[in-house]
Design a protein around this motif. Sequence first.
Motif, PDB file in Angstrom:
ATOM      1  N   ALA A  69     -52.599  11.426 -46.127  1.00 27.39           N
ATOM      2  CA  ALA A  69     -53.346  10.847 -47.243  1.00 27.39           C
ATOM      3  C   ALA A  69     -53.213   9.332 -47.266  1.00 27.39           C
ATOM      4  O   ALA A  69     -54.175   8.611 -47.571  1.00 27.39           O
ATOM      5  CB  ALA A  69     -52.869  11.444 -48.565  1.00 27.39           C
ATOM      6  N   THR A  70     -52.024   8.804 -46.946  1.00 30.21           N
ATOM      7  CA  THR A  70     -51.842   7.354 -46.937  1.00 30.21           C
ATOM      8  C   THR A  70     -52.718   6.700 -45.871  1.00 30.21           C
ATOM      9  O   THR A  70     -53.256   5.610 -46.076  1.00 30.21           O
ATOM     10  CB  THR A  70     -50.371   6.996 -46.691  1.00 30.21           C
ATOM     11  N   ARG A  71     -52.899   7.372 -44.740  1.00 25.63           N
ATOM     12  CA  ARG A  71     -53.777   6.844 -43.699  1.00 25.63           C
ATOM     13  C   ARG A  71     -55.219   6.847 -44.166  1.00 25.63           C
ATOM     14  O   ARG A  71     -55.968   5.893 -43.941  1.00 25.63           O
ATOM     15  CB  ARG A  71     -53.652   7.672 -42.422  1.00 25.63           C
ATOM     16  N   VAL A  72     -55.607   7.932 -44.806  1.00 26.01           N
ATOM     17  CA  VAL A  72     -56.985   8.042 -45.275  1.00 26.01           C
ATOM     18  C   VAL A  72     -57.280   6.980 -46.326  1.00 26.01           C
ATOM     19  O   VAL A  72     -58.370   6.387 -46.360  1.00 26.01           O
ATOM     20  CB  VAL A  72     -57.258   9.459 -45.829  1.00 26.01           C
ATOM     21  N   VAL A  73     -56.308   6.695 -47.196  1.00 25.10           N
ATOM     22  CA  VAL A  73     -56.503   5.655 -48.205  1.00 25.10           C
ATOM     23  C   VAL A  73     -56.793   4.321 -47.528  1.00 25.10           C
ATOM     24  O   VAL A  73     -57.666   3.559 -47.965  1.00 25.10           O
ATOM     25  CB  VAL A  73     -55.255   5.538 -49.114  1.00 25.10           C
ATOM     26  N   ALA A  74     -56.098   4.027 -46.440  1.00 21.03           N
ATOM     27  CA  ALA A  74     -56.338   2.783 -45.704  1.00 21.03           C
ATOM     28  C   ALA A  74     -57.762   2.738 -45.161  1.00 21.03           C
ATOM     29  O   ALA A  74     -58.433   1.696 -45.217  1.00 21.03           O
ATOM     30  CB  ALA A  74     -55.325   2.643 -44.568  1.00 21.03           C
ATOM     31  N   TYR A  75     -58.240   3.877 -44.653  1.00 28.80           N
ATOM     32  CA  TYR A  75     -59.609   3.932 -44.143  1.00 28.80           C
ATOM     33  C   TYR A  75     -60.630   3.809 -45.281  1.00 28.80           C
ATOM     34  O   TYR A  75     -61.707   3.211 -45.104  1.00 28.80           O
ATOM     35  CB  TYR A  75     -59.839   5.228 -43.363  1.00 28.80           C
ATOM     36  N   VAL A  76     -60.316   4.376 -46.432  1.00 25.66           N
ATOM     37  CA  VAL A  76     -61.202   4.256 -47.587  1.00 25.66           C
ATOM     38  C   VAL A  76     -61.338   2.789 -47.997  1.00 25.66           C
ATOM     39  O   VAL A  76     -62.439   2.299 -48.287  1.00 25.66           O
ATOM     40  CB  VAL A  76     -60.671   5.096 -48.766  1.00 25.66           C
ATOM     41  N   VAL A  77     -60.219   2.074 -48.000  1.00 23.91           N
ATOM     42  CA  VAL A  77     -60.246   0.655 -48.374  1.00 23.91           C
ATOM     43  C   VAL A  77     -61.156  -0.132 -47.440  1.00 23.91           C
ATOM     44  O   VAL A  77     -61.995  -0.923 -47.881  1.00 23.91           O
ATOM     45  CB  VAL A  77     -58.816   0.073 -48.359  1.00 23.91           C
ATOM     46  N   SER A  78     -60.997   0.074 -46.123  1.00 23.70           N
ATOM     47  CA  SER A  78     -61.833  -0.663 -45.175  1.00 23.70           C
ATOM     48  C   SER A  78     -63.288  -0.232 -45.261  1.00 23.70           C
ATOM     49  O   SER A  78     -64.200  -1.057 -45.154  1.00 23.70           O
ATOM     50  CB  SER A  78     -61.304  -0.463 -43.749  1.00 23.70           C
ATOM     51  N   GLY A  79     -63.525   1.062 -45.468  1.00 22.75           N
ATOM     52  CA  GLY A  79     -64.897   1.547 -45.584  1.00 22.75           C
ATOM     53  C   GLY A  79     -65.615   0.978 -46.792  1.00 22.75           C
ATOM     54  O   GLY A  79     -66.782   0.564 -46.711  1.00 22.75           O
ATOM     55  N   VAL A  80     -64.924   0.918 -47.935  1.00 21.35           N
ATOM     56  CA  VAL A  80     -65.528   0.346 -49.134  1.00 21.35           C
ATOM     57  C   VAL A  80     -65.725  -1.156 -48.963  1.00 21.35           C
ATOM     58  O   VAL A  80     -66.623  -1.748 -49.555  1.00 21.35           O
ATOM     59  CB  VAL A  80     -64.655   0.653 -50.375  1.00 21.35           C
ATOM     60  N   GLY A  81     -64.892  -1.771 -48.107  1.00 23.32           N
ATOM     61  CA  GLY A  81     -65.093  -3.189 -47.822  1.00 23.32           C
ATOM     62  C   GLY A  81     -66.459  -3.439 -47.208  1.00 23.32           C
ATOM     63  O   GLY A  81     -67.146  -4.405 -47.576  1.00 23.32           O
ATOM     64  N   PHE A  82     -66.884  -2.578 -46.291  1.00 20.46           N
ATOM     65  CA  PHE A  82     -68.212  -2.705 -45.702  1.00 20.46           C
ATOM     66  C   PHE A  82     -69.301  -2.473 -46.754  1.00 20.46           C
ATOM     67  O   PHE A  82     -70.330  -3.147 -46.772  1.00 20.46           O
ATOM     68  CB  PHE A  82     -68.386  -1.716 -44.549  1.00 20.46           C
TER      69      PHE A  82
END
Length: 240
Positions: A69-82
């Motif tokens: 889940a912590t990894r996915v949160v990191a990907y969510v942050v970068s995805g929302v950045g786009f």
Amino acid sequence: MLMALQNFNPGAMLDTIVSLTAAFVCGALIGLERQVRQRTAGLRTNTLVAVGAAVFVDLAVRLAGPEMATRVVAYVVSGVGFLGAGAIMKEGANITGLNTAATLWGSAAVGACAGASMIGEAGIATLFVIAANTLLRPVVNRINRRPVNDESAEATYYVYAICHRSAQGDVREQMLDMLEAASYPVRGVETHAFGPQDTEIEAMLYATSVDAAELDRVITSIEAVPGVLQAFWNAGTDDS
């Protein structure tokens, strides 16, 4: 079909429903304030961002536990950045949509909390995001209405030249050389169409202060370049 039945867990399903419901409500509250103010990302966008983030985090917890889940949160942050970058628009020297992008980022954080079954934290984060967009608005407006103190404000200076489109290459090169020779190095250059046959060249200077008389002399020299119709400079406060 058998795999779907094996993965069906009523307790886990109920937890997912609670998490997504919390993300939906919190995202909708953030989006409602944005919708009332007619912002680009309103009710539906913020709700979808919160719910989407919650789905990804909840799915990661279900499949591989908290570490994934912590990894996915990191990907969510970068995805929302786009996603937020798409809400930011630049018009000349003006940039709009930064607050909208930041709000989407906040909605994703709220959704991530809800997806991790941290409902209380999601609610608290929602209150802070809404407070930032409402309670701080009068403060910002009051500050913006105050006259700028020239001694303390950092300014960005721009030099403009309007020229025939056929001559823009030579004009741009000589313009940069003249500014460099006057110890005003250029941080960035943009060109914009100016009518059907002309071009506006905009040069942003590195300097945070200028000698007005000296820069006026540079402008006079630029206006003497063949093909230049008009040249001028102005200053704006730096909001970085």
